[in-house]
Design a protein around this motif. Structure first.
Motif, PDB file in Angstrom:
ATOM      1  N   GLY A  60       7.545   9.302  -2.009  1.00  0.00           N
ATOM      2  CA  GLY A  60       6.454   8.649  -2.726  1.00  0.00           C
ATOM      3  C   GLY A  60       5.184   9.491  -2.730  1.00  0.00           C
ATOM      4  O   GLY A  60       4.501   9.606  -3.751  1.00  0.00           O
ATOM      5  N   LEU A  61       4.860  10.096  -1.587  1.00  0.00           N
ATOM      6  CA  LEU A  61       3.682  10.966  -1.506  1.00  0.00           C
ATOM      7  C   LEU A  61       3.842  12.187  -2.408  1.00  0.00           C
ATOM      8  O   LEU A  61       2.914  12.586  -3.117  1.00  0.00           O
ATOM      9  N   GLU A  93       0.613  17.894   0.842  1.00  0.00           N
ATOM     10  CA  GLU A  93       0.071  18.050   2.193  1.00  0.00           C
ATOM     11  C   GLU A  93      -1.261  17.314   2.341  1.00  0.00           C
ATOM     12  O   GLU A  93      -1.530  16.707   3.378  1.00  0.00           O
ATOM     13  N   VAL A  94      -2.101  17.349   1.309  1.00  0.00           N
ATOM     14  CA  VAL A  94      -3.374  16.618   1.327  1.00  0.00           C
ATOM     15  C   VAL A  94      -3.106  15.125   1.450  1.00  0.00           C
ATOM     16  O   VAL A  94      -3.738  14.426   2.249  1.00  0.00           O
ATOM     17  N   ALA A  99      -2.835   9.904   4.346  1.00  0.00           N
ATOM     18  CA  ALA A  99      -1.997   8.810   4.867  1.00  0.00           C
ATOM     19  C   ALA A  99      -2.119   8.694   6.380  1.00  0.00           C
ATOM     20  O   ALA A  99      -2.189   7.590   6.924  1.00  0.00           O
ATOM     21  N   LEU A 100      -2.169   9.826   7.067  1.00  0.00           N
ATOM     22  CA  LEU A 100      -2.314   9.809   8.538  1.00  0.00           C
ATOM     23  C   LEU A 100      -3.663   9.222   8.935  1.00  0.00           C
ATOM     24  O   LEU A 100      -3.745   8.446   9.896  1.00  0.00           O
ATOM     25  N   ALA A 102      -5.386   7.051   7.211  1.00  0.00           N
ATOM     26  CA  ALA A 102      -5.340   5.623   6.907  1.00  0.00           C
ATOM     27  C   ALA A 102      -4.580   4.861   7.989  1.00  0.00           C
ATOM     28  O   ALA A 102      -4.957   3.753   8.349  1.00  0.00           O
ATOM     29  N   GLU A 103      -3.512   5.460   8.524  1.00  0.00           N
ATOM     30  CA  GLU A 103      -2.747   4.804   9.586  1.00  0.00           C
ATOM     31  C   GLU A 103      -3.560   4.710  10.867  1.00  0.00           C
ATOM     32  O   GLU A 103      -3.454   3.731  11.603  1.00  0.00           O
ATOM     33  N   ALA A 104      -4.381   5.719  11.125  1.00  0.00           N
ATOM     34  CA  ALA A 104      -5.171   5.741  12.349  1.00  0.00           C
ATOM     35  C   ALA A 104      -6.336   4.743  12.304  1.00  0.00           C
ATOM     36  O   ALA A 104      -6.807   4.298  13.338  1.00  0.00           O
ATOM     37  N   ALA A 105      -6.753   4.393  11.093  1.00  0.00           N
ATOM     38  CA  ALA A 105      -7.913   3.475  10.936  1.00  0.00           C
ATOM     39  C   ALA A 105      -7.555   2.043  11.238  1.00  0.00           C
ATOM     40  O   ALA A 105      -6.523   1.604  11.395  1.00  0.00           O
TER      41      ALA A 105
END
Length: 105
Positions: A60-61, A93-94, A99-100, A102-105
């Motif tokens: 998807g990314l 890659e961006v 996404a990383l 957003a997951e950490a937030a």
């Protein structure tokens, strides 16, 4: 959005300046299928294994990255760029970084 085994996978869009959305959905699906079939654990040219959540997410990314290039030109002009594949990989890659975060937030 991708729905998989009662889960919703939200795929972010890469901010870009859109000139023409024609073909973006087609490019998204083609890139999605390409990435899914060429995943590290894919078995040959056919999906003969259980589809994994991470494969769908990365597909998807990747597809979102490819579609973001498609909308930046009229017709197929953006797809005919000599560096289309390299630019898709760079944007992929961006998007993984976004996404990383957003997951950490």
């Amino acid at each position: 959005r991708i729905f998989f085994k009662y889960r919703e996978i939200i795929i972010p869009a890469l901010p870009t300046i859109s000139e023409d959305p024609t073909g973006a959905g087609d490019v998204y699906m083609a890139a999605f299928i390409h990435k899914l079939l060429t995943a590290k654990d894919a078995c040959g040219p056919y999906i003969t294994r259980q589809v994994r959540f991470n494969n769908l997410y990365e597909s998807g990314l990747y597809a979102s990255a490819a579609a973001s290039i498609c909308v930046e030109g009229f017709g197929i002009s953006a797809l005919l760029r000599a560096d289309f594949r390299e630019e898709t990989e760079r944007r992929f890659e961006v998007l993984k970084g976004i996404a990383l975060m957003a997951e950490a937030a």
